[in-house]
Design a protein around this motif. Structure first.
Motif, PDB file in Angstrom:
ATOM      1  N   SER A  88       0.873  -0.959   0.213  1.00  0.00           N
ATOM      2  CA  SER A  88       0.352  -0.037  -0.003  1.00  0.00           C
ATOM      3  C   SER A  88       0.906   1.319   0.197  1.00  0.00           C
ATOM      4  CB  SER A  88      -1.177   0.206   1.324  1.00  0.00           C
ATOM      5  OG  SER A  88       0.015  -0.072   2.732  1.00  0.00           O
ATOM      6  N   PRO A  89       0.236   2.579  -0.093  1.00  0.00           N
ATOM      7  CA  PRO A  89       0.815   3.802  -0.532  1.00  0.00           C
ATOM      8  C   PRO A  89       1.442   3.944   0.786  1.00  0.00           C
ATOM      9  CG  PRO A  89      -0.770   4.216  -1.801  1.00  0.00           C
ATOM     10  CD  PRO A  89      -0.972   2.656  -0.802  1.00  0.00           C
ATOM     11  N   ASP A  90       1.547   3.131   2.107  1.00  0.00           N
ATOM     12  CA  ASP A  90       1.455   3.615   3.450  1.00  0.00           C
ATOM     13  C   ASP A  90       2.240   2.755   4.315  1.00  0.00           C
ATOM     14  OD1 ASP A  90      -0.582   5.511   3.329  1.00  0.00           O
ATOM     15  OD2 ASP A  90      -2.146   4.243   4.292  1.00  0.00           O
ATOM     16  N   GLY A  91       3.061   2.052   3.253  1.00  0.00           N
ATOM     17  CA  GLY A  91       4.299   0.330   3.178  1.00  0.00           C
ATOM     18  C   GLY A  91       3.329  -0.610   3.531  1.00  0.00           C
ATOM     19  N   LEU A  92       4.087  -1.506   4.538  1.00  0.00           N
ATOM     20  CA  LEU A  92       3.729  -2.824   5.571  1.00  0.00           C
ATOM     21  C   LEU A  92       2.903  -2.557   6.594  1.00  0.00           C
ATOM     22  CD1 LEU A  92       5.510  -5.274   3.841  1.00  0.00           C
ATOM     23  CD2 LEU A  92       2.853  -4.443   2.767  1.00  0.00           C
ATOM     24  N   SER A  93       2.131  -3.193   7.291  1.00  0.00           N
ATOM     25  CA  SER A  93       1.649  -2.838   8.479  1.00  0.00           C
ATOM     26  C   SER A  93       2.165  -3.907   9.542  1.00  0.00           C
ATOM     27  CB  SER A  93       0.421  -2.482   9.095  1.00  0.00           C
ATOM     28  OG  SER A  93      -0.508  -3.825   8.292  1.00  0.00           O
ATOM     29  N   ASN A  94       2.339  -4.253  10.689  1.00  0.00           N
ATOM     30  CA  ASN A  94       2.954  -5.110  11.342  1.00  0.00           C
ATOM     31  C   ASN A  94       2.843  -6.536  10.592  1.00  0.00           C
ATOM     32  OD1 ASN A  94       4.223  -3.676  12.914  1.00  0.00           O
ATOM     33  ND2 ASN A  94       3.012  -3.388  14.485  1.00  0.00           N
ATOM     34  N   LEU A  95       1.333  -6.449  10.845  1.00  0.00           N
ATOM     35  CA  LEU A  95       0.243  -8.126   9.934  1.00  0.00           C
ATOM     36  C   LEU A  95       0.742  -8.081   8.488  1.00  0.00           C
ATOM     37  CD1 LEU A  95      -0.923 -10.068  11.319  1.00  0.00           C
ATOM     38  CD2 LEU A  95      -2.788  -9.179  10.499  1.00  0.00           C
ATOM     39  N   ASP A  96       1.096  -7.326   7.731  1.00  0.00           N
ATOM     40  CA  ASP A  96       2.274  -7.854   7.212  1.00  0.00           C
ATOM     41  C   ASP A  96       3.269  -7.705   6.715  1.00  0.00           C
ATOM     42  OD1 ASP A  96      -0.310  -7.001   5.863  1.00  0.00           O
ATOM     43  OD2 ASP A  96      -0.011  -4.710   5.323  1.00  0.00           O
ATOM     44  N   TRP A  97       3.900  -7.841   7.669  1.00  0.00           N
ATOM     45  CA  TRP A  97       5.434  -7.861   7.626  1.00  0.00           C
ATOM     46  C   TRP A  97       5.408  -9.680   8.377  1.00  0.00           C
ATOM     47  CZ3 TRP A  97       9.299  -6.163   5.253  1.00  0.00           C
ATOM     48  CH2 TRP A  97       9.108  -4.933   4.365  1.00  0.00           C
ATOM     49  N   VAL A  98       5.221 -10.365   9.165  1.00  0.00           N
ATOM     50  CA  VAL A  98       4.041 -11.571   8.940  1.00  0.00           C
ATOM     51  C   VAL A  98       4.135 -12.266   8.699  1.00  0.00           C
ATOM     52  CG1 VAL A  98       2.989 -13.065  10.659  1.00  0.00           C
ATOM     53  CG2 VAL A  98       3.440 -11.045  11.749  1.00  0.00           C
ATOM     54  N   TRP A  99       3.384 -11.878   7.445  1.00  0.00           N
ATOM     55  CA  TRP A  99       2.768 -13.040   6.444  1.00  0.00           C
ATOM     56  C   TRP A  99       4.450 -12.160   5.752  1.00  0.00           C
ATOM     57  CZ3 TRP A  99      -1.454 -16.354   5.733  1.00  0.00           C
ATOM     58  CH2 TRP A  99      -1.515 -15.815   6.547  1.00  0.00           C
ATOM     59  N   MET A 100       4.855 -11.676   5.060  1.00  0.00           N
ATOM     60  CA  MET A 100       6.180 -11.284   4.319  1.00  0.00           C
ATOM     61  C   MET A 100       7.063 -12.253   4.560  1.00  0.00           C
ATOM     62  SD  MET A 100       5.690  -9.477   1.712  1.00  0.00           S
ATOM     63  CE  MET A 100       7.730  -9.755   1.314  1.00  0.00           C
ATOM     64  N   VAL A 101       7.163 -13.454   6.047  1.00  0.00           N
ATOM     65  CA  VAL A 101       7.829 -13.480   6.238  1.00  0.00           C
ATOM     66  C   VAL A 101       8.081 -14.635   6.288  1.00  0.00           C
ATOM     67  CG1 VAL A 101       8.759 -14.553   8.868  1.00  0.00           C
ATOM     68  CG2 VAL A 101       8.536 -11.660   8.142  1.00  0.00           C
ATOM     69  N   LEU A 102       6.354 -14.679   6.586  1.00  0.00           N
ATOM     70  CA  LEU A 102       5.993 -16.092   5.861  1.00  0.00           C
ATOM     71  C   LEU A 102       5.746 -16.929   4.126  1.00  0.00           C
ATOM     72  CD1 LEU A 102       3.163 -16.743   8.381  1.00  0.00           C
ATOM     73  CD2 LEU A 102       4.457 -17.634   8.586  1.00  0.00           C
ATOM     74  N   ALA A 103       6.066 -16.097   3.693  1.00  0.00           N
ATOM     75  CA  ALA A 103       5.785 -16.024   2.252  1.00  0.00           C
ATOM     76  C   ALA A 103       7.593 -16.586   2.634  1.00  0.00           C
ATOM     77  CB  ALA A 103       5.736 -15.289   1.374  1.00  0.00           C
ATOM     78  N   LEU A 104       8.498 -15.757   2.637  1.00  0.00           N
ATOM     79  CA  LEU A 104      10.234 -16.189   2.096  1.00  0.00           C
ATOM     80  C   LEU A 104      10.482 -17.658   2.883  1.00  0.00           C
ATOM     81  CD1 LEU A 104      13.005 -14.539   1.936  1.00  0.00           C
ATOM     82  CD2 LEU A 104      12.921 -13.792   3.878  1.00  0.00           C
ATOM     83  N   LEU A 105       9.842 -17.829   3.998  1.00  0.00           N
ATOM     84  CA  LEU A 105      10.008 -19.039   4.734  1.00  0.00           C
ATOM     85  C   LEU A 105       9.993 -19.873   3.608  1.00  0.00           C
ATOM     86  CD1 LEU A 105       9.468 -18.446   8.572  1.00  0.00           C
ATOM     87  CD2 LEU A 105      11.563 -18.571   7.629  1.00  0.00           C
ATOM     88  N   LEU A 106       8.638 -20.398   2.789  1.00  0.00           N
ATOM     89  CA  LEU A 106       8.455 -20.871   2.343  1.00  0.00           C
ATOM     90  C   LEU A 106       9.441 -20.943   1.093  1.00  0.00           C
ATOM     91  CD1 LEU A 106       5.722 -22.587   1.565  1.00  0.00           C
ATOM     92  CD2 LEU A 106       4.562 -20.453   0.098  1.00  0.00           C
ATOM     93  N   ASP A 107       9.081 -19.838   0.273  1.00  0.00           N
ATOM     94  CA  ASP A 107      10.832 -19.714  -0.346  1.00  0.00           C
ATOM     95  C   ASP A 107      11.516 -20.437  -0.459  1.00  0.00           C
ATOM     96  OD1 ASP A 107       9.380 -18.288  -3.096  1.00  0.00           O
ATOM     97  OD2 ASP A 107       9.397 -16.357  -2.191  1.00  0.00           O
ATOM     98  N   LEU A 108      11.994 -20.050   0.337  1.00  0.00           N
ATOM     99  CA  LEU A 108      13.688 -20.740   1.236  1.00  0.00           C
ATOM    100  C   LEU A 108      13.265 -22.440   1.474  1.00  0.00           C
ATOM    101  CD1 LEU A 108      14.572 -17.476   3.554  1.00  0.00           C
ATOM    102  CD2 LEU A 108      15.529 -18.279   0.881  1.00  0.00           C
ATOM    103  N   SER A 109      12.056 -22.370   1.965  1.00  0.00           N
ATOM    104  CA  SER A 109      11.988 -23.971   2.342  1.00  0.00           C
ATOM    105  C   SER A 109      12.837 -25.215   1.258  1.00  0.00           C
ATOM    106  CB  SER A 109      10.874 -24.416   2.765  1.00  0.00           C
ATOM    107  OG  SER A 109       9.865 -23.866   2.391  1.00  0.00           O
ATOM    108  N   SER A 110      11.286 -23.621  -0.457  1.00  0.00           N
ATOM    109  CA  SER A 110      11.357 -25.065  -1.361  1.00  0.00           C
ATOM    110  C   SER A 110      12.906 -25.337  -1.261  1.00  0.00           C
ATOM    111  CB  SER A 110      10.824 -24.287  -2.729  1.00  0.00           C
ATOM    112  OG  SER A 110      11.542 -23.555  -2.634  1.00  0.00           O
ATOM    113  N   TYR A 111      13.739 -24.411  -1.970  1.00  0.00           N
ATOM    114  CA  TYR A 111      15.314 -24.336  -2.127  1.00  0.00           C
ATOM    115  C   TYR A 111      16.130 -25.903  -1.181  1.00  0.00           C
ATOM    116  CZ  TYR A 111      14.660 -20.532  -5.364  1.00  0.00           C
ATOM    117  OH  TYR A 111      14.228 -19.715  -5.901  1.00  0.00           O
ATOM    118  N   GLY A 112      15.352 -25.477  -0.256  1.00  0.00           N
ATOM    119  CA  GLY A 112      15.878 -26.158   1.224  1.00  0.00           C
ATOM    120  C   GLY A 112      16.221 -27.864   0.747  1.00  0.00           C
TER     121      GLY A 112
END
Length: 101
Positions: free
Chosen positions: A57-81
């Motif tokens: 969003s134009p205001d940036g990511l909120s705290n809950l959005d960052w939780v979803w971003m970390v989960l998505a990053l873990l999903l990507d990294l787990s596929s490589y691992g």
């Protein structure tokens, strides 16, 4: 049938990003200033890029959005691992059989 499921699951985030980009190109234009980051995201971190585009969003990511971003990053990294974990025996056998000859 199982192989088809794996292929579809592997390409899902990339296809979803393509459909999202074709349907709403302004989301990508607003979230990214240049084209380099989305291209690298599609290649290396597709789930993280998909979540970032959807949550941005134009205001940036909120705290809950960052939780979803970390989960998505873990999903990507787990596929490589998981690739290394699945193929661990194959590499070990190759090294031991070459050293015995």
């Amino acid at each position: 049938m199982g192989c088809l499921f794996v292929i579809v699951a592997g390409f899902f985030p990339r296809v979803a990003l393509l459909i999202l980009w074709l349907a709403r190109p302004e989301l990508f234009g607003a979230a990214f200033a240049n084209l380099l980051l989305p291209v690298l995201g599609i290649i290396f971190l597709p789930y993280t890029l998909l979540f970032f585009v959807v949550l941005w969003s134009p205001d940036g990511l909120s705290n809950l959005d960052w939780v979803w971003m970390v989960l998505a990053l873990l999903l990507d990294l787990s596929s490589y691992g998981s690739w290394g974990y699945v193929n661990r025996d194959r590499y070990f056998r190759r090294r031991t059989s070459e050293s015995n000859q």
